[in-house]
Design a protein around this motif. Structure first.
Motif, mmCIF file in Angstrom:
data_model
loop_
_atom_site.group_PDB
_atom_site.id
_atom_site.type_symbol
_atom_site.label_atom_id
_atom_site.label_comp_id
_atom_site.label_asym_id
_atom_site.label_seq_id
_atom_site.Cartn_x
_atom_site.Cartn_y
_atom_site.Cartn_z
ATOM 1 N N ARG A 143 0.938 -1.311 0.064
ATOM 2 C CA ARG A 143 0.010 -0.120 -0.081
ATOM 3 C C ARG A 143 0.967 1.320 0.162
ATOM 4 N NH1 ARG A 143 -4.836 -1.962 4.382
ATOM 5 N NH2 ARG A 143 -5.634 -3.561 3.151
ATOM 6 N N ARG A 144 2.031 1.122 -0.103
ATOM 7 C CA ARG A 144 2.966 2.381 -0.340
ATOM 8 C C ARG A 144 2.505 3.132 -1.383
ATOM 9 N NH1 ARG A 144 6.475 -1.615 1.287
ATOM 10 N NH2 ARG A 144 7.214 -1.262 3.458
ATOM 11 N N THR A 145 2.878 4.541 -1.204
ATOM 12 C CA THR A 145 2.347 5.239 -2.293
ATOM 13 C C THR A 145 3.362 6.268 -2.846
ATOM 14 O OG1 THR A 145 1.638 7.086 -0.465
ATOM 15 C CG2 THR A 145 -0.062 5.840 -1.128
ATOM 16 N N ARG A 146 4.524 6.378 -2.188
ATOM 17 C CA ARG A 146 5.686 7.283 -2.758
ATOM 18 C C ARG A 146 6.837 6.459 -3.303
ATOM 19 N NH1 ARG A 146 7.212 11.481 1.961
ATOM 20 N NH2 ARG A 146 7.908 9.606 2.895
ATOM 21 N N ILE A 205 8.459 -6.518 -18.813
ATOM 22 C CA ILE A 205 7.196 -6.485 -17.818
ATOM 23 C C ILE A 205 7.610 -5.495 -16.648
ATOM 24 C CG2 ILE A 205 8.123 -8.410 -16.287
ATOM 25 C CD1 ILE A 205 5.302 -9.293 -16.053
ATOM 26 N N LEU A 206 6.637 -4.838 -16.302
ATOM 27 C CA LEU A 206 6.490 -4.023 -15.208
ATOM 28 C C LEU A 206 5.279 -4.610 -14.251
ATOM 29 C CD1 LEU A 206 7.191 -1.793 -13.391
ATOM 30 C CD2 LEU A 206 5.630 -0.122 -14.740
ATOM 31 N N ALA A 207 5.520 -4.913 -13.012
ATOM 32 C CA ALA A 207 4.688 -5.225 -11.893
ATOM 33 C C ALA A 207 4.647 -4.493 -10.890
ATOM 34 C CB ALA A 207 4.828 -6.638 -11.680
ATOM 35 N N GLY A 208 3.562 -4.133 -10.255
ATOM 36 C CA GLY A 208 3.544 -3.221 -9.035
ATOM 37 C C GLY A 208 2.217 -3.048 -8.404
ATOM 38 N N SER A 209 2.432 -2.258 -7.111
ATOM 39 C CA SER A 209 1.027 -1.748 -6.398
ATOM 40 C C SER A 209 0.488 -0.603 -7.593
ATOM 41 C CB SER A 209 1.566 -1.545 -5.042
ATOM 42 O OG SER A 209 2.362 -0.260 -5.012
ATOM 43 N N PRO A 210 -0.405 -0.431 -7.366
ATOM 44 C CA PRO A 210 -1.095 0.649 -8.533
ATOM 45 C C PRO A 210 -0.405 1.938 -8.339
ATOM 46 C CG PRO A 210 -2.928 -0.723 -7.589
ATOM 47 C CD PRO A 210 -1.809 -1.334 -7.011
ATOM 48 N N LYS A 211 -0.148 2.490 -7.147
ATOM 49 C CA LYS A 211 0.355 3.879 -6.915
ATOM 50 C C LYS A 211 1.863 3.945 -7.524
ATOM 51 C CE LYS A 211 -2.653 6.574 -4.928
ATOM 52 N NZ LYS A 211 -3.844 5.855 -3.921
ATOM 53 N N ILE A 212 2.583 2.881 -7.024
ATOM 54 C CA ILE A 212 4.229 2.779 -7.392
ATOM 55 C C ILE A 212 4.185 2.379 -9.140
ATOM 56 C CG2 ILE A 212 6.227 1.719 -7.066
ATOM 57 C CD1 ILE A 212 5.379 3.415 -4.654
ATOM 58 N N TYR A 213 3.233 1.444 -9.448
ATOM 59 C CA TYR A 213 3.338 1.154 -10.918
ATOM 60 C C TYR A 213 2.996 2.490 -11.731
ATOM 61 C CZ TYR A 213 1.626 -1.152 -15.286
ATOM 62 O OH TYR A 213 1.278 -1.802 -16.590
ATOM 63 N N ASP A 222 7.619 -3.330 -3.653
ATOM 64 C CA ASP A 222 6.635 -2.405 -4.344
ATOM 65 C C ASP A 222 6.379 -2.575 -5.660
ATOM 66 O OD1 ASP A 222 5.699 -1.266 -1.386
ATOM 67 O OD2 ASP A 222 8.058 -0.631 -1.801
ATOM 68 N N ALA A 223 7.385 -3.148 -6.475
ATOM 69 C CA ALA A 223 7.368 -3.025 -7.917
ATOM 70 C C ALA A 223 8.636 -3.887 -8.183
ATOM 71 C CB ALA A 223 7.374 -1.903 -8.551
ATOM 72 N N PHE A 224 8.322 -4.350 -9.721
ATOM 73 C CA PHE A 224 9.479 -5.351 -10.183
ATOM 74 C C PHE A 224 9.211 -5.000 -11.807
ATOM 75 C CE2 PHE A 224 10.028 -9.173 -12.833
ATOM 76 C CZ PHE A 224 11.566 -9.475 -12.381
ATOM 77 N N VAL A 281 0.125 -11.730 -9.122
ATOM 78 C CA VAL A 281 0.351 -10.098 -8.940
ATOM 79 C C VAL A 281 -1.076 -9.484 -8.868
ATOM 80 C CG1 VAL A 281 1.085 -7.839 -9.803
ATOM 81 C CG2 VAL A 281 2.475 -9.880 -9.312
ATOM 82 N N GLN A 282 -1.731 -9.826 -9.974
ATOM 83 C CA GLN A 282 -3.256 -9.115 -10.349
ATOM 84 C C GLN A 282 -3.955 -9.413 -9.387
ATOM 85 O OE1 GLN A 282 -2.917 -10.772 -14.441
ATOM 86 N NE2 GLN A 282 -2.347 -8.819 -15.252
ATOM 87 N N GLU A 283 -4.262 -10.677 -9.092
ATOM 88 C CA GLU A 283 -5.073 -11.294 -8.011
ATOM 89 C C GLU A 283 -4.948 -10.742 -6.616
ATOM 90 O OE1 GLU A 283 -8.115 -12.988 -8.200
ATOM 91 O OE2 GLU A 283 -7.644 -12.549 -10.650
ATOM 92 N N ALA A 284 -3.561 -10.288 -6.475
ATOM 93 C CA ALA A 284 -3.414 -9.714 -5.011
ATOM 94 C C ALA A 284 -3.667 -8.045 -5.071
ATOM 95 C CB ALA A 284 -1.708 -9.948 -4.592
ATOM 96 N N GLY A 285 -3.988 -7.564 -6.156
ATOM 97 C CA GLY A 285 -4.191 -6.450 -6.327
ATOM 98 C C GLY A 285 -3.191 -5.330 -6.984
ATOM 99 N N GLY A 286 -2.291 -5.921 -7.658
ATOM 100 C CA GLY A 286 -1.214 -5.390 -8.280
ATOM 101 C C GLY A 286 -1.340 -5.073 -9.634
ATOM 102 N N LEU A 287 -0.769 -4.571 -10.391
ATOM 103 C CA LEU A 287 -0.971 -4.271 -11.911
ATOM 104 C C LEU A 287 0.218 -4.756 -12.717
ATOM 105 C CD1 LEU A 287 -1.977 -0.337 -11.935
ATOM 106 C CD2 LEU A 287 -3.299 -2.425 -12.292
ATOM 107 N N CYS A 288 0.099 -5.310 -13.785
ATOM 108 C CA CYS A 288 1.283 -5.798 -14.632
ATOM 109 C C CYS A 288 0.980 -5.204 -16.023
ATOM 110 C CB CYS A 288 1.301 -7.359 -14.724
ATOM 111 S SG CYS A 288 1.538 -8.411 -13.422
ATOM 112 N N GLY A 289 2.230 -4.784 -16.682
ATOM 113 C CA GLY A 289 2.010 -4.343 -18.078
ATOM 114 C C GLY A 289 3.554 -4.293 -18.494
ATOM 115 N N ASN A 290 3.892 -3.720 -19.944
ATOM 116 C CA ASN A 290 5.130 -3.651 -20.396
ATOM 117 C C ASN A 290 5.357 -2.034 -19.883
ATOM 118 O OD1 ASN A 290 3.791 -1.752 -21.860
ATOM 119 N ND2 ASN A 290 3.879 -2.878 -23.723
ATOM 120 N N PHE A 291 6.738 -1.643 -20.332
ATOM 121 C CA PHE A 291 7.146 -0.602 -19.813
ATOM 122 C C PHE A 291 6.376 0.770 -20.141
ATOM 123 C CE2 PHE A 291 12.096 -2.118 -19.304
ATOM 124 C CZ PHE A 291 11.483 -2.847 -18.500
#
Length: 304
Positions: free
Chosen positions: A150-153, A248-256, A207-209, A226-236
């Motif tokens: 849930r980190r945002t910064r 691939i970029l994966a992360g929590s929504p705010k950090i992504y 927070d991201a990968f 990741v997606q089922e845990a509430g994160g996002l996945c996409g390309n760069f």
């Protein structure tokens, strides 16, 4: 989540992953006796990869003989290539770690239906940790529900990545990217098994990968988790079509959302050939260049 509540296809995947994990754990007790081959520079394969893959394929096809298979070591040689169902398998993600005795590697199994991943298992045999997800039903580590961070910064974020290791990788380009990410985050980590890295995003450890040069079997299972845990996945560039894009970029929504503009200028590294599966040239043919071709984003000022 009890095994009784799991989707039947997920249960079969878990059975296959645990069987492969048993093969890997037995082999890890005597690493010196393992035969190691090289697919390309710094891209290793062992008899353990092949044995683990064989037990996975046997388990899956015994249950679902009409399904297709996409596996790292044997490609599409098994199953029904015309099926709408395809199992995407990495029998030992982190082979380089494994052959050095570094206990960071995993078995990755995903099931896609019409190219959409529906079931996912990533099994860490050294810790007996089972990450799993079914589309629409959440992500779990063993019996514990996973939630992305849930980190945002961005300055507070811990970010996982992979380092370039192949001939043809543009190291200067990667170093420029790492320099930018390192200065804007709390830290960058590189354990060496992308499937686990993605699960660490799902668990909130990262927070991201991000990484480039990955194949579908590296990311298929982990991305659903990741997606089922509430994160996002996409390309760069933040688009959702990443499975065959080799980035691939994966992360929590705010950090992504904060990483997309940093990574976008580095998007679309296109290699002229797949180094890991390069076929030998016919006798008398001119050797192909092994240098990667980089396609420059015209809006980018990043030197390639």
């Amino acid at each position: 989540m009890s095994s009784a509540a799991l989707h039947p296809m997920l249960n079969v995947a878990i059975k296959a992953a645990r069987a492969a994990g048993a093969v890997i754990n037995r082999a890890s007790l005597d690493l010196d006796s393992i035969k190691v081959g090289t697919k390309a520079t710094n891209d290793f394969v062992t008899e353990v990869d092949h044995a683990a893959e064989a037990v996975i394929i046997k388990t899956l096809l015994e249950a679902y003989p009409q399904h297709g298979i996409l596996a790292e070591e044997s490609g599409k040689e098994h199953g029904n290539s015309q099926s709408e169902y395809q199992w995407i398998i990495d029998p030992l993600d982190g082979t380089t770690n494994f052959i050095h005795g570094l206990p960071i590697y995993a078995v990755s199994i995903a099931l896609a239906h019409r190219n959409v991943v529906q079931q996912a298992v990533v099994y860490d045999p050294t810790r007996n940790d089972l990450f799993h997800a079914s589309k629409g039903r959440g992500a779990f580590l063993n019996d514990r529900r996973l939630r992305a961070s849930r980190r945002t910064r961005l300055s507070d974020a811990l970010v996982g990545t992979g380092f370039p290791f192949r001939k043809g990788d543009n190291f200067k380009r990667y170093l420029k990217l790492f320099e930018e990410i390192m200065q804007q985050t709390a830290g960058v980590r590189r354990p060496g098994a992308a499937s686990l890295d993605l699960c660490y995003v799902a668990a909130g450890y990262y927070d991201a990968f991000f990484e480039t040069g990955l194949s579908p079997w590296d990311v298929a299972a982990g991305s659903l988790i990741v997606q089922e845990a509430g994160g996002l996945c996409g390309n760069f560039t933040g688009e959702s079509d990443f499975l065959h894009q080799r980035e691939i970029l994966a992360g929590s929504p705010k950090i992504y959302a904060q990483l997309v503009p940093l990574l976008a200028p580095y998007s679309r590294v296109i290699q002229t050939e797949e180094l890991a599966t390069e076929a030998p040239a016919p006798a008398g043919a001119q050797p192909k260049s092994r240098r990667a071709t980089l396609v420059r984003d015209p809006s980018s000022d990043v030197p390639l």
